[in-house]
Design an enzyme around this catalytic site. Structure first.
Site, PDB file in Angstrom:
ATOM      1  N   GLN A  94      -4.823  -1.966   9.695  1.00  0.00           N
ATOM      2  CA  GLN A  94      -4.597  -3.271   9.062  1.00  0.00           C
ATOM      3  C   GLN A  94      -5.150  -4.384   9.957  1.00  0.00           C
ATOM      4  O   GLN A  94      -4.799  -4.479  11.133  1.00  0.00           O
ATOM      5  CB  GLN A  94      -3.097  -3.483   8.814  1.00  0.00           C
ATOM      6  N   LYS A 146       0.840  -1.207   0.000  1.00  0.00           N
ATOM      7  CA  LYS A 146       0.000   0.000   0.000  1.00  0.00           C
ATOM      8  C   LYS A 146       0.868   1.247   0.000  1.00  0.00           C
ATOM      9  O   LYS A 146       0.601   2.217  -0.705  1.00  0.00           O
ATOM     10  CB  LYS A 146      -0.916   0.001   1.234  1.00  0.00           C
ATOM     11  N   ASP A 168     -11.602   2.628   3.967  1.00  0.00           N
ATOM     12  CA  ASP A 168     -11.944   1.218   3.772  1.00  0.00           C
ATOM     13  C   ASP A 168     -13.437   1.024   3.552  1.00  0.00           C
ATOM     14  O   ASP A 168     -13.864   0.003   3.024  1.00  0.00           O
ATOM     15  CB  ASP A 168     -11.554   0.412   5.026  1.00  0.00           C
TER      16      ASP A 168
END
Ligand code: NAD
Length: 368
Positions: A172, A128, A195
């Protein structure tokens, strides 16, 4: 995206091919499979890179290039090239970031919080970060030891919530077992929830007439692939296999928003094959290698295979290869278009994370 649940567990090789094609299947290696080489050249006429769906506007479909469920044979199958589409999306994002920076001096920022020392999570975070750098997004990374407290994680989230340089926050997953995942994800302010996992976002996705601030990255990537390949969704029968909060359920909601008639197949569905065989569009997000066989697929159906499953493969230097939830060798004999694994949905997930971060930076700064 935060959970990136690509479980790298080893599974017994599940060779979905009939005996006569077993030898060919053994040669099927990630990204270099014989089918991909054979079909990739046929992608071009249908793939329309000039449709910047994610970034700017909605395209007008050209009826001549729309993929619909029709009788297909192996030679006419289109391989949906997620790597290529993801690159195009990233290029568009990059151009938009340059425009924003030149106009108002703002650079989008994405903060990633990693707790613990899971190798797979560290790899996702590294990927990422790399993707952010390439796209022109500033990344902020916090790596905390496994034995950190919930309060420490919440403090970082709170700081990032207040930081005007940060437009997206990603925790995460999975978090260490002593932490309350729900509490931590709820702490991310909804305006920076790139997200799209916040219950408010999902609720708005589910309600007619409401617009979520963010759409979860993997399902968003699936729909983006359908759009960029001109797959007609409106009025079509779609089956989503799997109903997880991060892929299956939001994918079904998105298809419904696009006016498909949607069925969801899950672990308690009694006749999954029969239901799936009715679908013009199949999105498979189960995590079971080669579960969807050729006999499950209606001729001409379009298949988006989200599954990423490592299976043992002694011919591969790594000792395993990645396969999807759909038996690729059988599916290409029946479907009209299909995403390969790897190289299909996977690259789109990170591209959509970048897209959501840009969207957030634009919205926060009221930049059109
Ligand atoms: P999950 O385990 O959270 O959910 C799996 C879903 O499949 C559940 O809803 C379950 O009901 C359903 N299911 C289980 N067995 C089934 C069966 N026999 N028949 C029908 N449905 C069944 O998994 P997930 O997080 O949604 O991920 C699914 C797959 O997608 C995994 O292989 C994962 O690695 C992959 N994935 C890929 C990406 C990507 O970027 N390409 C992103 C996320 C997940």
């Amino acid at each position: 995206m935060a959970s990136s649940p690509i479980t790298m567990m080893k599974m017994k090789l599940n060779n979905c091919s009939p005996p006569s094609t077993a030898a060919a299947a053994a040669r099927f290696l990630p990204l270099l499979g014989p089918h991909q080489i054979r079909f990739r050249s046929s992608v071009a006429p249908l793939y329309n890179p000039s449709f910047p769906r994610t970034i700017i506007t909605r395209p007008t479909f050209s009826s001549s290039s729309i993929i619909t469920a029709a009788m297909a044979n192996e030679a006419s199958v289109k391989v949906i090239d997620g790597k290529k589409v993801a690159k195009d999306v990233r290029d568009e994002i990059n151009a938009e970031i340059t425009r924003m920076k030149d106009s108002i001096g703002v650079v989008p920022g994405l903060a990633v919080i990693l707790v613990g020392d899971r190798k797979d999570s560290a790899t996702y975070v590294r990927n990422k970060k790399k993707a952010c750098e390439t796209a022109g997004i500033k990344s902020y990374e916090v790596c905390l030891p496994e034995n950190s407290t919930e309060e420490e994680v919440l403090k970082y989230i709170s700081d990032f919530n207040d930081d005007p340089m940060v437009h997206g926050i990603l925790v995460q997953l999975p978090l260490p077992s002593h932490m309350d995942e729900e509490k931590i994800l709820h702490a991310v302010c909804i305006e920076k929830d790139v997200d799209g996992f916040h219950p408010l976002n999902i609720g708005q996705l589910a309600m007619r007439g409401r617009e979520p601030l963010f759409i979860p990255c993997t399902p968003k990537g699936c729909i983006e692939l359908l759009h960029r390949y001109n797959v007609e969704i409106k009025g079509k029968k779609a089956v989503v296999i799997g109903r997880s909060n991060i892929v299956g359920m939001p994918a079904a909601l998105l298809l419904q928003r696009e006016d498909a008639t949607v069925s969801i197949v899950h672990s308690r569905t009694t006749n999954p094959e029969e239901i799936t065989r009715e679908a013009d569009i199949i999105i498979a997000a189960v995590g079971k290698p080669n579960m969807v066989r050729g006999s499950w697929i209606k001729p001409g159906a379009v298949i988006i295979d989200v599954g990423i499953n490592p299976v043992e493969d002694a011919t591969n230097p790594r000792g395993y290869r990645l396969v999807g939830d759909v038996c690729y060798e059988e599916a290409i004999k029946v479907a009209s278009a299909i995403t390969p694994v790897p190289g299909g949905v996977g690259p789109m997930t990170i591209a959509m994370l970048l897209s959501n971060t840009l969207l957030s930076a634009k919205r926060i700064n009221n930049f059109k």
